[in-house]
Design an enzyme around this catalytic site. Structure first.
Site, PDB file in Angstrom:
ATOM      1  N   THR A  21       6.860   1.106  -0.862  1.00 37.89           N
ATOM      2  CA  THR A  21       7.412   2.398  -1.278  1.00 37.89           C
ATOM      3  C   THR A  21       8.698   2.214  -2.070  1.00 37.89           C
ATOM      4  OG1 THR A  21       6.510   3.406   0.724  1.00 37.89           O
ATOM      5  CG2 THR A  21       8.190   4.648  -0.450  1.00 37.89           C
ATOM      6  N   THR A  22       9.572   1.324  -1.605  1.00 39.09           N
ATOM      7  CA  THR A  22      10.867   1.107  -2.253  1.00 39.09           C
ATOM      8  C   THR A  22      10.692   0.537  -3.653  1.00 39.09           C
ATOM      9  OG1 THR A  22      11.822   0.732  -0.069  1.00 39.09           O
ATOM     10  CG2 THR A  22      13.134   0.033  -1.937  1.00 39.09           C
TER      11      THR A  22
ATOM     12  N   TYR B 252      -1.332  12.771   2.627  1.00 40.95           N
ATOM     13  CA  TYR B 252      -1.829  14.034   2.063  1.00 40.95           C
ATOM     14  C   TYR B 252      -3.129  14.511   2.715  1.00 40.95           C
ATOM     15  CZ  TYR B 252      -2.611  17.807  -1.240  1.00 40.95           C
ATOM     16  OH  TYR B 252      -2.794  19.045  -1.785  1.00 40.95           O
TER      17      TYR B 252
ATOM     18  N   TYR C  41       1.157   0.184   8.025  1.00 44.02           N
ATOM     19  CA  TYR C  41       2.454   0.797   7.711  1.00 44.02           C
ATOM     20  C   TYR C  41       2.408   2.263   8.145  1.00 44.02           C
ATOM     21  CZ  TYR C  41       6.449   2.335   4.787  1.00 44.02           C
ATOM     22  OH  TYR C  41       7.621   2.875   4.329  1.00 44.02           O
TER      23      TYR C  41
ATOM     24  N   ARG D  15       6.625  10.363   5.199  1.00 39.99           N
ATOM     25  CA  ARG D  15       6.022  10.402   3.859  1.00 39.99           C
ATOM     26  C   ARG D  15       4.546  10.799   3.896  1.00 39.99           C
ATOM     27  NH1 ARG D  15       8.631   8.321  -0.602  1.00 39.99           N
ATOM     28  NH2 ARG D  15      10.629   7.297  -0.203  1.00 39.99           N
TER      29      ARG D  15
ATOM     30  N   LYS E 286       4.311  -2.193  10.490  1.00 36.53           N
ATOM     31  CA  LYS E 286       5.646  -1.747  10.107  1.00 36.53           C
ATOM     32  C   LYS E 286       5.780  -0.320  10.623  1.00 36.53           C
ATOM     33  CE  LYS E 286       8.639  -0.582   6.214  1.00 36.53           C
ATOM     34  NZ  LYS E 286       8.757  -0.409   4.738  1.00 36.53           N
TER      35      LYS E 286
ATOM     36  N   ILE F 219      11.327  -4.731   7.812  1.00 36.63           N
ATOM     37  CA  ILE F 219      11.091  -4.692   6.369  1.00 36.63           C
ATOM     38  C   ILE F 219      12.085  -3.667   5.851  1.00 36.63           C
ATOM     39  CG2 ILE F 219       9.489  -4.086   4.526  1.00 36.63           C
ATOM     40  CD1 ILE F 219       7.232  -5.177   6.269  1.00 36.63           C
TER      41      ILE F 219
END
Length: 286
Positions: A45-46, A108, A134, A139, A162, A204
């Site tokens: 994501t980052t 979503y 993850y 999000r 994660k 992470i």
């Protein structure tokens, strides 16, 4: 998967002013983070994976492999909310030299727990390298429940999660009943010390882009059961951490990296570079 213990850095993707990939900035970032991190996470994501193309993702991964002077393990982000597209991406990716893939829970769609289980099961069946789950409900708007994680942990190709739910009780449930060898990894920088106290093996990290040596101290101290030293390292980040998310990640950490001279602060729309107010707050803290 001893390579996944300690600090993984969720690498940002540096951009030029025209929003093309800034590979010179990426090289500086690899050299800067190698001062303290244990492995690289590419296109999480980052890394603004939501707005990089498949061609760019492949180019970034290739560049990291070729310029990994510290010979650190590499984790590569391949996830999404269309299971078939994820499988196609896995099959087309060059995963030679990649230690594991990091795959986000479907966003979503808001699938059921059984849907999440089946999604990750088929990914793990398909992937030629180990899979890290993850979980980031903030999000995805859905949570991988502890019992779903534990079911998935029985799959021989699913090696870690994660956890960025912020729910320490859920993390305790995973740690308590996880099979031998399954790793719990913090997805929240400031929760890393308490998570490691209940069995996590590291983080992470977003902030490790800027402060790799602080996170090296934080995780290595905790792995040595020196939680006082680990907490002291975490306390150094307590004021700046919320600024990393004030205008969405990675806006804040890219601003820090610009101030440190590592790379520019450009992000791709719909994100915008740090506002003057945020810049001022970050400069003041630094």
């Amino acid at each position: 998967m001893e390579a996944l213990k300690g600090t993984g850095v969720a690498l940002v993707t540096p951009f030029n002013e025209d929003f093309s990939i800034d590979f010179s900035g990426l090289l500086k970032l690899l050299e800067h983070t190698a001062k303290g991190v244990d492995y690289y996470v590419v296109q999480g994501t980052t890394g603004e994976s939501a707005t990089t193309t498949a061609k760019e993702k492949a180019a970034i991964l290739s560049f990291v492999k070729q310029n990994n002077k510290a010979k650190l393990p590499i984790v590569y982000g391949i996830g999404g909310n269309d299971t078939q597209s994820v499988l196609d991406a896995i099959k087309s990716a060059d995963l030679e030299g990649v230690s594991a893939i990091l795959s986000v829970s479907p966003y979503y769609n808001k699938p059921s727990q059984e849907g999440i289980y089946q999604h990750f099961k088929i990914i793990a069946d398909t992937s030629p390298v180990p899979v890290i789950l993850y979980n980031v409900p903030g999000r995805t708007q859905s949570n991988i429940a502890a019992n779903t994680t534990l079911r998935l942990a029985e799959h021989k190709n699913i090696v870690a999660i994660k956890e960025a739910s912020g729910d320490l009780t859920q993390c305790m449930a995973i740690s308590k009943d996880a099979p031998a060898g399954f790793l719990l990894i913090s997805g929240d920088d400031l929760l890393t010390t308490p998570m490691m106290a209940i069995g996590a093996v590291g983080v992470i990290s977003v902030l490790a882009n800027a402060f790799p040596e602080v996170f090296n101290k934080l995780t290595k101290s905790a792995l040595s059961n020196d939680f006082k030293a680990s907490a002291q390292a975490a306390f150094e980040m307590i004021e700046i951490n919320p600024l990393m998310y004030a205008e969405s990640n990675p806006v804040g950490v890219k601003q820090v990296l610009e101030i440190l001279g590592v790379c520019k602060n450009y992000v791709r729309m719909p994100l915008l570079s740090a506002s003057d107010e945020l810049k001022t707050k970050i400069k003041s803290l630094l």
